[in-house]
Design a protein around this motif. Structure first.
Motif, short mmCIF file in Angstrom:
data_model
loop_
_atom_site.label_atom_id
_atom_site.label_comp_id
_atom_site.label_asym_id
_atom_site.label_seq_id
_atom_site.Cartn_x
_atom_site.Cartn_y
_atom_site.Cartn_z
N VAL A 89 -13.39 -0.06 -6.68
CA VAL A 89 -13.26 2.22 -6.94
C VAL A 89 -14.19 3.06 -7.62
O VAL A 89 -15.18 2.37 -7.77
N TYR B 68 -8.09 7.16 -5.24
CA TYR B 68 -7.96 4.87 -5.78
C TYR B 68 -9.06 4.90 -6.99
O TYR B 68 -10.04 4.90 -6.74
N ILE C 73 -5.77 0.75 -8.82
CA ILE C 73 -6.08 -0.46 -8.58
C ILE C 73 -5.96 -1.91 -9.72
O ILE C 73 -6.83 -1.53 -10.34
N PRO D 242 0.71 -1.02 0.06
CA PRO D 242 -0.12 -0.15 -0.50
C PRO D 242 0.99 1.10 -0.68
O PRO D 242 2.29 0.90 0.54
N TRP E 146 -5.16 -5.61 1.21
CA TRP E 146 -4.93 -4.48 1.68
C TRP E 146 -6.09 -3.07 1.49
O TRP E 146 -6.27 -2.72 2.63
N TYR E 147 -6.64 -2.65 0.36
CA TYR E 147 -7.01 -2.36 -0.34
C TYR E 147 -8.01 -2.08 1.04
O TYR E 147 -8.98 -1.03 1.29
N LYS E 148 -9.73 -3.40 0.67
CA LYS E 148 -10.31 -3.54 1.64
C LYS E 148 -10.14 -3.33 2.91
O LYS E 148 -10.79 -2.48 3.67
N ARG F 223 -7.35 -7.30 -6.87
CA ARG F 223 -7.40 -6.89 -5.68
C ARG F 223 -6.28 -7.17 -4.44
O ARG F 223 -6.35 -7.56 -4.44
N ASN G 92 -14.68 -2.68 -0.61
CA ASN G 92 -13.34 -2.40 -1.35
C ASN G 92 -13.95 -2.17 -3.20
O ASN G 92 -13.59 -3.42 -3.91
N VAL H 37 -8.04 0.17 3.69
CA VAL H 37 -8.41 1.96 2.66
C VAL H 37 -9.80 2.15 2.49
O VAL H 37 -10.93 2.68 3.27
N TYR H 38 -10.62 0.91 2.00
CA TYR H 38 -11.94 1.02 1.44
C TYR H 38 -13.02 -0.24 1.44
O TYR H 38 -12.96 -0.93 0.44
N GLU I 14 -9.29 9.11 -0.58
CA GLU I 14 -8.13 9.83 0.95
C GLU I 14 -7.99 11.03 0.85
O GLU I 14 -7.23 11.12 0.37
#
Length: 237
Positions: free
Chosen positions: A82, A34, A63, A23, A71-73, A68, A80, A76-77, A86
């Motif tokens: 886009v 993202y 992304i 990330p 760490w994104y899910k 995927r 999951n 971050v979000y 942020e």
């Protein structure tokens, strides 16, 4: 699905991050969008960022939707999906909400009209976007053009409301941004699959497409039409 970058951009685009990617340094004060180069919803927000001249203020983080990173899910979000933005140590999503958020919270040319009547019409058109997309996708899966005719005739009629410019509200706005990524994809796909030309008998829509292709902040985000058709066929056919 392989992620490909847009054709017309002068910006050096970052590579798409997959499951083996680390990330970025999250919540360090950097504003990040993202995105995915192939996602029409994310493209909406990318266009708005470019139109408002925020390339140095909002960093793109691409992304890979086919691979995927966990760490994104997790970090971050959680949905999951886009796009997500942020900003100020928070992450917000949903493309139409982000168009308004960026317009309200960042400098640059306005995307939303001051005229209350135009604002009301803008909301009507924005609320129709999901119905429009569903109608086209339904017609792709069924042997029917009635839904296509109704959906694109709606846009043709909407484009006739104002005569102070070729766009939905006369002048370029977030409404044009909301529709552009989908029309960009549906136009070549429907020609290829159904031999259906969305511009036939629709001079307003024809003009709108021509004028959109003069807007650099949009053309910077466009994909190769053949790549678009291949990707859409995988999704819907």
């Amino acid at each position: 699905m392989t992620e490909t970058a847009a054709l017309g951009t002068s910006e050096v685009l970052p590579p798409s991050l997959g499951s083996s990617s680390n990330p970025p340094p999250l919540f360090d004060g950097t504003t990040r969008l993202y995105t995915s180069y192939i996602c029409p919803y994310a493209q909406r927000v990318w266009i708005a960022r470019n139109y408002k001249g925020l390339q140095d203020k909002i960093k793109l983080v691409a992304i890979d939707l086919g691979d995927r990173p966990a760490w994104y899910k997790e970090k971050v979000y959680p949905p999951n999906k886009v796009p997500a933005l942020e900003h100020n140590n928070e992450v917000i999503g949903e493309s139409l909400d982000l168009l308004k958020y960026i317009d309200s919270n960042f400098e640059g040319p306005p995307l939303y009209p001051e005229d209350p009547i135009k604002r009301e019409f803008a909301e009507e058109l924005l609320s129709y976007t999901d119905s429009f997309n569903r109608a086209v996708i339904f017609s792709l899966k069924q042997d029917s053009v009635e839904e296509l005719d109704n959906a694109f005739d709606y846009l043709e009629s909407a484009l006739s409301k104002y005569d102070d410019g070729p766009f939905f509200l006369g002048q370029f706005s977030l409404v044009d941004i909301a529709y552009a990524p989908f029309i960009e994809r549906f136009y070549p796909l429907l020609l290829d699959v159904k031999k259906y030309d969305i511009t036939s008998g629709r001079p307003n829509l024809t003009s709108w497409i021509e004028e959109m292709d003069k807007i650099e902040s949009y053309t910077e985000t466009k994909l190769d039409p053949q790549e678009t058709v291949r990707a859409m066929k995988k999704l819907f056919m």
